[in-house]
Every structure is written in C-alpha cells, then in structure tokens.
Design a protein around this motif. Structure first.
Motif, short mmCIF file in Angstrom:
data_model
loop_
_atom_site.label_atom_id
_atom_site.label_comp_id
_atom_site.label_asym_id
_atom_site.label_seq_id
_atom_site.Cartn_x
_atom_site.Cartn_y
_atom_site.Cartn_z
N VAL A 150 19.25 -8.89 -10.25
CA VAL A 150 20.46 -8.94 -10.79
C VAL A 150 21.61 -7.79 -9.85
O VAL A 150 22.37 -8.07 -9.50
CB VAL A 150 20.71 -8.46 -12.08
N LEU A 151 20.69 -6.67 -9.72
CA LEU A 151 21.53 -5.51 -8.97
C LEU A 151 21.72 -5.66 -7.73
O LEU A 151 22.78 -5.65 -7.07
CB LEU A 151 20.59 -4.25 -8.99
N THR A 152 20.95 -6.54 -6.80
CA THR A 152 20.86 -7.11 -5.61
C THR A 152 22.03 -7.60 -5.23
O THR A 152 22.87 -8.06 -4.37
CB THR A 152 19.62 -7.34 -4.77
N ALA A 153 22.16 -8.89 -6.14
CA ALA A 153 23.28 -9.81 -6.15
C ALA A 153 24.66 -9.48 -6.33
O ALA A 153 25.72 -9.54 -5.83
CB ALA A 153 22.96 -11.11 -7.14
N ASP A 154 24.66 -8.48 -7.36
CA ASP A 154 25.99 -7.62 -7.66
C ASP A 154 26.37 -6.81 -6.52
O ASP A 154 27.65 -6.81 -6.03
CB ASP A 154 26.02 -6.83 -9.03
N ALA A 155 25.44 -6.09 -5.90
CA ALA A 155 25.80 -5.44 -4.62
C ALA A 155 26.07 -6.40 -3.42
O ALA A 155 27.14 -5.84 -2.96
CB ALA A 155 24.57 -4.59 -4.27
N ARG A 156 25.53 -7.34 -3.23
CA ARG A 156 26.00 -8.32 -2.13
C ARG A 156 27.46 -8.70 -2.35
O ARG A 156 28.23 -8.90 -1.73
CB ARG A 156 24.95 -9.34 -2.22
N GLU A 157 27.65 -9.13 -3.85
CA GLU A 157 29.03 -9.54 -4.08
C GLU A 157 30.05 -8.58 -3.84
O GLU A 157 31.17 -8.67 -3.55
CB GLU A 157 29.33 -10.22 -5.36
N TRP A 158 29.70 -6.95 -4.28
CA TRP A 158 30.60 -6.15 -3.96
C TRP A 158 31.08 -5.96 -2.45
O TRP A 158 32.30 -5.76 -2.23
CB TRP A 158 29.77 -4.79 -4.44
N ARG A 159 30.23 -6.30 -1.83
CA ARG A 159 30.23 -6.10 -0.18
C ARG A 159 31.15 -7.19 0.18
O ARG A 159 32.08 -7.08 1.13
CB ARG A 159 28.89 -6.23 0.46
N TRP A 160 30.70 -8.66 -0.22
CA TRP A 160 31.83 -9.60 0.09
C TRP A 160 33.01 -9.32 -0.33
O TRP A 160 34.11 -9.69 0.42
CB TRP A 160 31.23 -10.91 -0.78
N ARG A 161 33.51 -8.70 -1.36
CA ARG A 161 34.81 -8.36 -1.93
C ARG A 161 35.51 -7.24 -0.96
O ARG A 161 36.70 -7.58 -0.63
CB ARG A 161 34.91 -7.81 -3.17
N ALA A 162 34.51 -6.47 -0.42
CA ALA A 162 35.05 -5.37 0.34
C ALA A 162 35.54 -6.08 1.66
O ALA A 162 36.60 -5.63 2.12
CB ALA A 162 34.09 -4.27 0.64
N VAL A 163 34.74 -6.75 2.16
CA VAL A 163 35.01 -7.31 3.49
C VAL A 163 36.44 -8.23 3.33
O VAL A 163 37.27 -8.23 3.94
CB VAL A 163 33.94 -8.20 4.09
N ARG A 164 36.39 -8.89 2.32
CA ARG A 164 37.49 -9.93 2.02
C ARG A 164 38.77 -9.07 1.92
O ARG A 164 39.94 -9.51 2.25
CB ARG A 164 37.53 -10.50 0.61
N MET A 165 38.96 -7.82 1.44
CA MET A 165 40.00 -6.90 1.29
C MET A 165 40.41 -6.45 2.94
O MET A 165 41.90 -6.11 2.85
CB MET A 165 39.60 -5.40 0.44
N THR A 166 39.73 -6.40 3.65
CA THR A 166 40.21 -6.35 5.12
C THR A 166 40.66 -7.54 5.94
O THR A 166 41.37 -7.56 6.80
CB THR A 166 38.97 -5.45 5.91
N ASP A 167 40.09 -8.62 5.52
CA ASP A 167 40.25 -10.01 6.17
C ASP A 167 40.04 -11.15 5.02
O ASP A 167 38.92 -11.09 4.81
CB ASP A 167 39.46 -9.98 7.13
N GLU A 168 41.03 -11.54 4.55
CA GLU A 168 40.98 -12.57 3.45
C GLU A 168 40.29 -13.87 3.88
O GLU A 168 40.03 -14.73 2.91
CB GLU A 168 42.45 -12.81 2.99
N MET A 169 40.15 -14.11 5.17
CA MET A 169 39.50 -15.45 5.50
C MET A 169 37.72 -15.11 5.56
O MET A 169 37.10 -16.08 5.74
CB MET A 169 39.87 -15.77 6.79
N GLN A 170 37.51 -13.81 5.16
CA GLN A 170 36.03 -13.75 5.26
C GLN A 170 35.33 -13.86 3.89
O GLN A 170 35.64 -12.94 3.14
CB GLN A 170 35.91 -12.25 5.80
N LEU A 171 35.09 -14.98 3.89
CA LEU A 171 34.40 -15.20 2.51
C LEU A 171 33.10 -15.99 2.71
O LEU A 171 32.66 -16.58 3.78
CB LEU A 171 35.32 -16.33 1.72
#
Length: 302
Positions: A150-171
């Motif tokens: 659970v924690l690892t998956a939530d942390a991974r999604e946090w990182r995905w969202r952080a990358v997306r904030m700098t580049d909306e195409m990075q999904l």
C-alpha cells in the motif's frame, strides 16, 4: 400482490435492516477512532457520510460477521483513508513521503510509533488487535507485506504526480497505473479481516486468497476512477481516464476483469474457502453498485 411476494419482501428487508445495524455499530466505532486521532481526519473530506459508507461496505460484504468481527476491517479501511490523505494531500516533498513509509513499516514490524505519529499509532492499534490472535505470528509477514505494498504504491503515485506537475505529458501507462492498484488498499483490508476472523482453512490458503484479492482490487480501482474522474480533475489526482483510455474502454476492461474474477472464484477459491469466495464476490458486487451513485470521499474545495 401474491402473498409469497409480501413474505419475500419482508424477509429481504429484515435481513437488510440487520446488516445496516451492523454498519451503524461499525460507524460509531469509527467515529471514536476519528475523535482519538483528530489530525488524521479533516472534515471535509472525512465526514459522517464517509464513515457510514465505509461501515456499510464491510457489513454488506461480510454480513455473516458480528459487529466485533468487522471491527478490524472497518478500522483498516479507515487507516487506508488516513494514509492516503497523508501521502496524497499532506506530504509536500519526497522526503516526507519516504518518512511516512519508513515509520509505518517500522510499526508493521513491531516497533512502537513515535508519540507524535498518529498514523503509526492507529496502525499499531490494528497490529496489536491482530496480535491477540494465536495465528498472527505465522501470518504476520503476509500482513506486513500488504502494509508495504500500500505504502509503496501510494509513494509511487506521489512521484508520478510530482513529475506530471513539471511536464503534463509525463504520465504512467494505463498498464503501469493498473499494476499499482495496491494503493486502493482493498487487499490490505481483506488480509487484516481474514487474519482477525479466519478459520484454519482461511489462514492455510491465505496466499491464494491474496492472489484472488489482487484481481478484485484492480476492478475496484477502475470503478472508483469512473466515479471520481471529475473530482480527480479538480484535485490533480491521477485517474485511469487520463491515460489514453475512455469510459467505454474502462467499462469493457471492468467487465472482462469481473468475468475473470468470477471464473477464478468459481473454479478454485470456492473449493478452498467457500465463504471467502463469497466475500470477494460480494466485494465486487457491493463496490460496483455503490460507485454507480457516489464515492467514499466527502466533498472538499481544493
């Protein structure tokens, strides 16, 4: 109306009323946990309607249980809510995310939570109640693994969202996103419930049940996304509908995965643990029905 229809309606309503009474007792327990850990549960989004929905979910999924037997499942569901909020909405840096993951894994391993760590304290409550079961020592590694996932998956999604904030195409791809469905938390709740209430057969076949639960969890992830898309657009949360698939694609995926789950439950899980096969089938049924009209989170302006 034929007499038998009246009798059938009365019997069905009586059973539904009994299940709702289990949920009412579960909601009162959850209200006490919210009061005990006020920093974990801002209102909104954690309002009484949300607590009611959580308690209704466990009661309708496992209506053969007593209110006491549902307590761990209810509290595990509420802990998932707190953990999700902490990582998704409170953590501002990757260091804060990693600190939360590390602290909770320590608690899952048996460490005492820090005095100021309400999330860890709540998880320790669940751990300590499970530890009253004679079987917990043998299955604790499986429970700990669900905490980690659970924690690892939530942390991974946090990182995905952080990358997306700098580049909306990075999904992430749709496949990567769905493979990360442990952040939904259903299998953690299920494993906690099975340990708290499981008979010898359930505990003996816990790995097989966990594998089946992962398939169910992916269905729940997708139907949740269908229900929460508009809110996720406003909040910035990721959603399957942002990943190059449309509603028709998701609905077809859900139908196919439900069919696969049903085949697995009918062909193997039913023979091993018939009650837990019913549990997983009811989990799909209740949750897909519930998400037709709403989701669990209360409204919040962000």
């Amino acid at each position: 109306m034929p007499p038998y229809a009246v009798r059938d309606g009365l019997t069905a309503a009586s059973e539904q009323g009994r299940i709702c009474s289990l949920a009412a007792r579960g909601q009162r327990d959850l209200q006490k946990r919210v009061a005990a850990y006020p920093k974990l549960f801002p209102n909104p989004p954690v309002d009484d309607a949300m607590l009611s929905a959580l308690a209704l979910s466990t009661a309708f999924i496992a209506p053969w249980c007593t209110a006491e037997q549902l307590r761990v499942a209810n509290r595990a569901s509420l802990w998932i809510t707190a953990e999700d909020w902490r990582i998704d909405n409170v953590a501002a840096t990757v260091d804060e995310v990693e600190a939360t993951v590390s602290a909770c894994l320590g608690v899952a391993d048996g460490d005492a939570p820090a005095p100021e760590d309400e999330l860890g304290q709540f998880l320790a409550e669940i751990r300590d109640e499970l530890d009253t079961k004679a079987s917990f020592g043998a299955v604790q590694p499986l429970w700990r693994e669900e905490v980690r996932r659970v924690l690892t998956a939530d942390a991974r999604e946090w990182r995905w969202r952080a990358v997306r904030m700098t580049d909306e195409m990075q999904l992430p791809t749709f496949a990567e996103y769905l493979a990360n469905a442990d952040n939904y938390g259903a299998t953690f709740v299920n494993v906690s419930h099975w340990i708290a209430t499981g008979d010898e057969d359930t505990l003996e076949h816990l790995p097989e049940l966990i594998a089946a639960s992962r398939g169910v969890q992916q269905v729940l992830r997708l139907v949740n996304d269908l229900a929460s898309y508009e809110r996720d657009l406003k909040s910035g949360d990721l959603n399957a509908l942002m990943l190059g698939v449309d509603r028709d694609d998701i609905q077809r995926e859900v139908a196919e995965r439900i069919s696969q789950c049903q085949d697995l439950l009918d062909s193997s899980v039913e023979a091993l643990c018939p009650q837990q096969a019913r549990y997983l089938a009811r989990e799909i049924g209740f949750t897909t029905g519930f998400y037709h009209g709403t989701d669990f989170w209360g409204s919040i302006e962000r």
